[in-house]
Design a protein around this motif. Structure first.
Motif: not given
Length: 321
Positions: A133-151
């Motif tokens: 919860a207090d981790y300073d860095l962030s990273r979006e999910n590269a395999l989230g729902v909007m990435d499934w169709r291109p995959l």
């Protein structure tokens, strides 16, 4: 984990001179998994895991992963610690690939997870979510729902080689998931790949979580949805509600689900099944010849997806509100 890149002895010795961890005695490839080249590295001082990053790992994401391991270890989560080189950095280069060394964790992953294993995983996952919860860095999910169709589009033309009609079936499900994916659920750092081979036990007690190279910021309950798929089926069709109930119950003792998270669980489990169906489909069709890697059957997750599509209430996973 897997092996795509061989490491010659002379390059390994030169690489290890960047560190203060001793002289290499053995370096053996690890065949499990599908993403990076991993080796069990034994020096005259200790045992480590050496990873060369390949395929879907973006080098720009590596500081997120490696610093996350350090952050979680400091907060009592049993996971590998990144080993700093003499220059203080966690990330170096080996065989023209980004590479890092992490500490070795004792334990074995459960080939046949029990109800107890599932419960301990639920508790550890909740602790992981709170620790991040207090981790300073962030990273979006590269395999989230909007990435499934291109995959999927990268494998769609050959999908029917795996099973006739698979292409159309996946397209219909993607339409549904994209239109109905939930919004506004609690987010934070998730592991996103807590399969049994990434969870170690010693004498039936959880001893470590490994392989954080899909970790990202996403819905916390999505991690649970992934684990319902990975841990709670007997074979590929029969869902074990007792395992699911224990996992969810012990998770909630540390981090209770909101009503919205609870209600979204069937849809998220359905989406998690689709995510692993698609990555397995791509890997099945594209694994390089000669790679020390075992592509996994994508149809296993088509069958799990079929179960989740039949679920009408979250109570099917063993809990009532």
């Amino acid at each position: 984990m897997a092996v795509y890149t061989d490491v010659p002895n002379e390059e390994l010795e030169a690489f290890l001179r960047l560190y203060d961890i001793g002289f290499p005695k053995a370096c053996k490839g690890i065949a499990e998994g599908v993403e990076n080249s991993n080796f069990l590295l034994v020096t005259d001082r200790d045992t480590f895991i050496l990873t060369l990053y390949e395929k879907r790992v973006n080098p720009a994401d590596l500081p997120f992963f490696l610093n996350l391991l350090e952050h979680l270890t400091e907060r009592g989560i049993p996971c590998p610690q990144p080993v700093a080189a003499r220059d203080g950095g966690f990330l170096q280069t080996l065989c023209d690939r980004p590479a890092a060394i992490v500490t070795f964790l004792d334990g074995r992953w459960p080939k046949r997870p029990t109800v107890s294993h599932c419960g301990q995983l639920g508790e550890a996952m909740a602790l992981l979510h709170k620790a991040g919860a207090d981790y300073d860095l962030s990273r979006e999910n590269a395999l989230g729902v909007m990435d499934w169709r291109p995959l999927f589009e990268a494998a769609a033309d050959r999908a029917d080689e795996i099973r006739p009609g698979l292409r159309a079936e996946i397209e219909r499900e993607l339409d549904f998931l994209e239109a109905n994916w939930p919004k506004g659920l609690p987010k934070g750092v998730i592991h996103a790949d807590l399969f049994p081979d990434n969870v170690f036990f010693l004498k039936d007690r959880l001893s470590g979580l490994i392989d954080f190279y899909f970790a990202c910021n996403d819905f916390l309950v999505y991690d649970l949805a992934i684990c319902l798929n990975a841990w709670c089926f007997e074979g590929e069709r029969e869902f074990n509600v007792t395992k699911a109930q224990q996992m969810l119950t012990l998770y909630q003792r540390t981090r209770p689900l909101t009503d919205a998270e609870f209600a979204a669980l069937p849809l998220l489990a359905r989406g998690a099944a689709m995510r692993f169906l698609l990555t397995r489909l791509y890997d099945w069709l594209n694994t390089p010849k000669g790679a020390l890697v075992r592509p996994k059957d994508p149809l296993e997750y088509l069958r799990k997806l079929s179960f989740h599509k039949s679920v009408t209430t979250p109570a099917a996973y063993g809990l009532n509100r």
